[in-house]
Design an enzyme around this catalytic site. Sequence first.
Site, PDB file in Angstrom:
ATOM      1  N   HIS A 284     -12.317  -6.619   7.497  1.00 52.43           N
ATOM      2  CA  HIS A 284     -12.983  -6.195   6.260  1.00 52.43           C
ATOM      3  C   HIS A 284     -14.174  -5.297   6.590  1.00 52.43           C
ATOM      4  O   HIS A 284     -15.114  -5.203   5.821  1.00 52.43           O
ATOM      5  CB  HIS A 284     -13.465  -7.401   5.439  1.00 52.43           C
ATOM      6  CG  HIS A 284     -12.342  -8.256   4.957  1.00 52.43           C
ATOM      7  ND1 HIS A 284     -11.784  -9.237   5.734  1.00 52.43           N
ATOM      8  CD2 HIS A 284     -11.655  -8.257   3.792  1.00 52.43           C
ATOM      9  CE1 HIS A 284     -10.798  -9.824   5.054  1.00 52.43           C
ATOM     10  NE2 HIS A 284     -10.703  -9.247   3.871  1.00 52.43           N
TER      11      HIS A 284
ATOM     12  N   GLU B 165       0.810  -1.223   0.000  1.00 52.17           N
ATOM     13  CA  GLU B 165       0.000   0.000   0.000  1.00 52.17           C
ATOM     14  C   GLU B 165       0.844   1.275   0.000  1.00 52.17           C
ATOM     15  O   GLU B 165       0.473   2.271  -0.622  1.00 52.17           O
ATOM     16  CB  GLU B 165      -0.979  -0.015   1.185  1.00 52.17           C
ATOM     17  CG  GLU B 165      -2.130  -1.010   1.036  1.00 52.17           C
ATOM     18  CD  GLU B 165      -1.734  -2.476   1.206  1.00 52.17           C
ATOM     19  OE1 GLU B 165      -0.620  -2.736   1.698  1.00 52.17           O
ATOM     20  OE2 GLU B 165      -2.530  -3.369   0.848  1.00 52.17           O
TER      21      GLU B 165
END
Length: 747
Positions: A547, A477
């Site tokens: 999530h 990321e």
Amino acid sequence: MATTKTDPKPAAVADEDIKKAGKSYQGLTRQQVIDAYRIVYTSRRIDDREIMLKRQQKIFFQISGAGHEAVGVAAGFALKPGYDWFYPYYRDRALCLALGATPYEMFLQAVGAADDPSSGGRQMPSHWGYKRLNIVTQSSPTGTQILQAVGCSEAGRFFAGHPEAGKKATGDYRQFKDVVFHGDEVTYVSLGDGTTSEGEFWEALNTASNRKLPVLFCIEDNEYAISVPVEVQTPGGNISRLVTGFPNFHFDEVDGTDPVTSYAALRRAVDYCRSGNGPAFVHLHVIRPYSHSLSDDERLYRPDIERQRDAARDPITRMQMFLIREGILDEKGINQLEKQVDDDLQAAADRALEAAPPQPDTIKRYVYSPDLDPTSSSFDTQPVFTQAEASGDGKKSAASQPHSQPKTMADLINATLRDEMRRDERIVIFGEDVADCSREEYLKQKMIKGKGGVFKLTAGLQCDFGSDRVFNSPLAEANIVGRATGMATRGLKPVVEIQFFDYIWPAMMQLRNELPLIRWRSNNAFSAPVVLRVAIGGYLTGGAIYHSQCGESIFTHIPGLRVVFPSNALDAAGLLRTAIRCDDPVLFLEHKRLYRETFGRAPYPGPDYMIPFGKAKIVQPGSDLSVITYGALVPRALQAAQRLEREHQVKVELIDLRCLNPFDWETIAASVQKTNRALVAYEDSLSWGYGAEIAARIADDLFEHLDAPVRRVAAEDTFVAYQPILENAILPQTEDVYSAMKELTEF
Ligand SMILES: Cc1ncc(C[n+]2csc(CCOP(=O)(O)OP(=O)(O)O)c2C)c(N)n1
Ligand SMILES: [Mg+2]
């Protein structure tokens, strides 16, 4: 100043010049060797002068380039200022001088003057940034520059392949972004030995290697990172040995205290990069004759014997001996040169000490673009639902496809990206899994359909716009955000994706310390208006801890970053377009649960539909209670409000903020003044969340209008669990919002 005129040094010395001047030193003329010594000596003496000024409390920080000067001057001679690009680190004073920065400019930064060209008094000394020389604004975290350098070099390559994309255009950020590029430009990035321990270093090597980018990595190895020796950082104590497996690289390892040897190595490396062969990695062994900085005392961890061994390799004395040995300058000539430098530096420092400081009323200048205001009416356009014609380039616009049917938020984000990519060739999209298929031949042979994102938001874009505009990143990321920052600094518009908000954290250094600060810390010399799309949120039934996360308040807490959080398809389309066209970095939060919800579907609003930032939407007007919310709480709060009205004839005014930074205080204030009651509902855990700020502001500014306490409904202060029974108990439900509404209206 004689030593540091801004005339660019030639990258290569013409053969005739060499012959004329007689003997050459790895391609350097005798005059260039003298110039090199002048720069090396100037660099050291600026450090010495700053150390004195710091001790006199006339400046506030000092970190030196002592011992690294030979590398700097060699790199400065091997590369071209204002042509190549530079991501140096704090020891690169001699590099900056060789490229054309002046001692006066350096002293201006040391005193924190308004006219300091690097930052206008915002950054510490030795944090370089000179726009005219392509030296890009520098920060303090070790290693953040490396991925940005990679992105910078990718941008150069992109513009070389898409020269039309660099043209100015009106109506968006391009109007304010000059694009310059050269097909054979090189991006220089330097770092210390300790910094090779940072993950971003390895992420940068990955991409430079994979994409064969013309990035010159210079490792300035002084064997210490403050007090930590190299063998603690680097297994085996030598970084060169560890990196040799990276394909496509040119590698070299030399004595970085010798400017001639360093120059030869760097010239070879630059030639390799410039010819398009790939990146180069030059490992230069240097010394650190002074402590790490003026706040450090190296005698606490380095014995005299080690320091003496280093002193024998000091580039200053080595160069003096070289000049004498080669008959280039005698002792008198050296003394004369040094005296001239010392006199010039005295004058430059004295002048800088007189320079005006910045004014306190300028502190908020350049947090955001001064040129383009995304809250302005130029971003307020009407939807055109019946658009059915081809767009200007003759190709069919996304809007021209049968879009009159209501579409999901996912559909409209995809359609907006498609139309914007068609309109603006500077847009590149990358991230994890965002491409249709990295193995292009499968697409070409129509063997597969393609992926286009784990939520399919970028589906078909690679097929439509090509693999140099839509491509997969490695699973890293920081790599995504760091590279995007470098690209945007050059004028590209990266619209990148973080697959799940839960995994944004490896990019946090880039997001907290780099992307939103580029403009402010460089005093508007540089900017990086990236769009970062992030899938966020819970209510997934099984999304669990990793999530389901929210956490938007962490990002609204960062000045310089716009934060958007739409609750429905139409707003997502309008706000995404504003995000793309605007001149600031934007965190665009897309709620996963809302991607395909029936709630808030809409037909495509046309290729120019925009919603200005900082304008809330009144989802339903009311007179009894103001409910301020956003994201997935909007449909839940609406349901609760409808039930309350049905059962108790209470009229709730429901406000969807849509944009969290800036947020629409006027709409909130007007509503609360009317209803005299306020509830803030948000999905993130209650304490320290986004709603806390809104509640505090209401309590503070509207106290006399309130007939009840300001309440918040939010998630429990724990994590989101997998088992749906737990998930329901943790996240705020319609029922919770209903109860809080009822309680407040009965107060
Ligand atoms: C991410 C980060 N961690 C810690 C620091 C504090 N710090 C500043 S310089 C430095 C050592 C850097 O060593 P090296 O990369 O070898 O460069 P050198 O100073 O030796 O040239 C540290 C730990 C920082 N600036 N950034
Ligand atoms: Mg070091």
